[in-house]
Structures are given as C-alpha cells and as structure tokens.
Scaffold this motif. Structure first.
Motif, PDB file in Angstrom:
ATOM      1  N   ILE B  51      45.374  44.416  44.900  1.00 21.92           N
ATOM      2  CA  ILE B  51      45.665  45.553  43.808  1.00 21.92           C
ATOM      3  C   ILE B  51      45.323  44.924  42.710  1.00 21.92           C
ATOM      4  O   ILE B  51      45.578  43.696  42.167  1.00 21.92           O
ATOM      5  N   TRP B  52      44.434  45.678  42.034  1.00 30.03           N
ATOM      6  CA  TRP B  52      43.990  45.314  40.556  1.00 30.03           C
ATOM      7  C   TRP B  52      45.005  45.541  39.638  1.00 30.03           C
ATOM      8  O   TRP B  52      45.968  46.319  39.856  1.00 30.03           O
ATOM      9  N   LYS B  53      44.781  44.909  38.501  1.00 30.93           N
ATOM     10  CA  LYS B  53      45.657  45.213  37.434  1.00 30.93           C
ATOM     11  C   LYS B  53      46.197  46.664  37.028  1.00 30.93           C
ATOM     12  O   LYS B  53      47.252  46.989  36.538  1.00 30.93           O
ATOM     13  N   GLY B  54      45.093  47.344  36.905  1.00 29.33           N
ATOM     14  CA  GLY B  54      45.118  48.878  36.735  1.00 29.33           C
ATOM     15  C   GLY B  54      45.909  49.821  38.002  1.00 29.33           C
ATOM     16  O   GLY B  54      46.463  50.891  37.592  1.00 29.33           O
ATOM     17  N   GLY B  55      46.089  49.103  38.781  1.00 25.24           N
ATOM     18  CA  GLY B  55      46.762  49.561  39.974  1.00 25.24           C
ATOM     19  C   GLY B  55      46.092  50.079  41.329  1.00 25.24           C
ATOM     20  O   GLY B  55      46.578  50.511  42.309  1.00 25.24           O
ATOM     21  N   SER B  56      44.718  50.152  41.128  1.00 22.38           N
ATOM     22  CA  SER B  56      43.979  50.455  42.169  1.00 22.38           C
ATOM     23  C   SER B  56      44.037  49.535  43.334  1.00 22.38           C
ATOM     24  O   SER B  56      44.280  48.414  42.855  1.00 22.38           O
TER      25      SER B  56
END
Lengths: 112, 116
Positions: B51-56
């Motif tokens: 899970i990337w920091k942007g939420g994707s």
C-alpha cells in the motif's frame, strides 16, 4: 512479471576469501525516471532480511565496504570480499522498477 | 524509533481467510509505503503486495484475486486479507517499511500455518 534469476543457488567460501552472486532480470530494470531499482538483501539464519545495497551500487548505512554492487539493465552482481562469519546467510536481489515487485530466489552463502 | 509489528492468527483452516495487521510506530503510513512479504518455511522471500503512501495498492500477480491490502491512517495500521487459503500459503508474513533506499525496517513477522 519480471523474473529475477539468481546464480548460483548456493556458494561455499573460505573466510577471508572473495565471492560474487549474479542476478539477472527478465526485463531491463531501468525506470522511466532514469534510476535502476535493484536491491540486495541478506537474511542471516533466524534473522530478518537486512538491506545491503540499493539502486545497484549504493551501500546502505552501516554496510561494510566489503560489499559492492554493480551492473546495469538486466545483469547485476553482488561482490563480497574478505568474507567474514557474519556474512553467511541467504542473499536476495529484489527489483523495485516494475509492478509487481519481485525477489530473486536467493543464494545461500556457506563456509567452505 | 521506527517499529512495525504484525499480529494475526497462527493457525488458519484451509479455504478460510487470513487477516493480519501491521501496527507501525515512528512513522506515518501516509508518509511511507508499506509492503507485505512472505516466506514459506525454509524457502525464499516473496513480495505479496504494497500500500503506497497515497493509499493505492499493488499486488503479487499470482495472489491478486485473493488478496486485499488496506490501512487505517488514524491508527497507523496496515491490513492484509487473503482468502481461500491453501497449505502452500503457510509461512511467515512480514510487513516492511519502504524508504528511498528500499525496505529499511521490517516487522518480526507472524508465522501462519494453514491446516485443518
């Protein structure tokens, strides 16, 4: 998916000796931003993986200069010189360029 | 001080769902990416997903149909859910923090056995 192929699967070395591990990727690991996101990790027996090398050739903080990474495109090498007992374990390459991310199968470094 | 700690069941029955929580401290999951990596007993590391920091999110291709990764930013937790578990899903599940230099911190892992 990018397949990361490590050779050899296992390696016997003498203390104080030198050795190298190869990692080949099925696609170029050059990212569109110009960086090559190839990493090397070492997992000592019973321990967590630890980062050794990032972006092909950069040693992580605290990693001795006995470890060096090189390569480009699809062909990469980790060299270990003056092997010490604490270097024993399984080495993994990992690519962070393409999705999904993938690890190599691992190379076990043992004492001769 | 950066810490990651996995929690979840040690034993899951075949065909059931695995739920593992990664509770982090010392950094925010909205500032750094978090990956899940697993390791079958005596075998190599396998990237499960992130899970990337942007939420994707992104997932291992072979697991994608069974996998979900999410987070609770208020609790600084990341969740892994994998359904239809089989015996070859047995292994240690780690969460790991990404930095610009790679996975710089790992949790201790949770050993999950799939067995009836």
């Amino acid at each position: 998916d990018v397949v990361m192929t490590q050779t050899p699967v296992s390696l016997s070395v003498s203390l104080g000796g030198q050795t190298s591990i190869s990692c080949r990727s099925s696609q170029s690991l050059v990212h569109s931003d110009g960086n090559t996101y190839l990493y090397w990790y070492l997992q000592k027996p019973g321990q967590l993986p630890q980062l050794l090398i990032y972006k092909v050739s950069n040693r992580f903080s605290g990693v001795p200069d006995r470890f060096s990474g090189s390569g480009s495109g699809t062909d990469f090498t980790l060299k270990i010189s003056r092997v010490e007992p604490e270097d024993l374990g399984v080495y993994y390459c990992y690519q962070g360029t393409h999705y999904p991310r993938t690890f190599g199968g691992g190379t076990k470094l043992e004492l001769k | 001080q950066v810490r990651l700690k996995e929690s979840g069941p040690r034993l899951v029955q075949p065909s059931q769902t695995l739920s593992v929580t990664c509770t982090v401290s010392g950094f925010s999951v909205t500032s750094y990416h978090v990956s899940w990596v697993r390791q079958p007993p005596g075998k190599g590391l396998e990237w499960v997903g992130a899970i990337w920091k942007g939420g994707s999110t992104d997932y291992n291709s072979a697991l994608k149909s069974r996998l979900s990764i999410s987070r609770d930013t208020s609790k600084n937790q990341v969740f892994l859910k994998m359904n239809s578990l089989q015996t070859d899903d047995t292994g240690t599940y780690y969460c790991a923090k990404h930095s610009t230099v790679g996975f710089d911190y790992w949790g201790q892992g949770v050993m999950v056995t799939v067995s009836s």
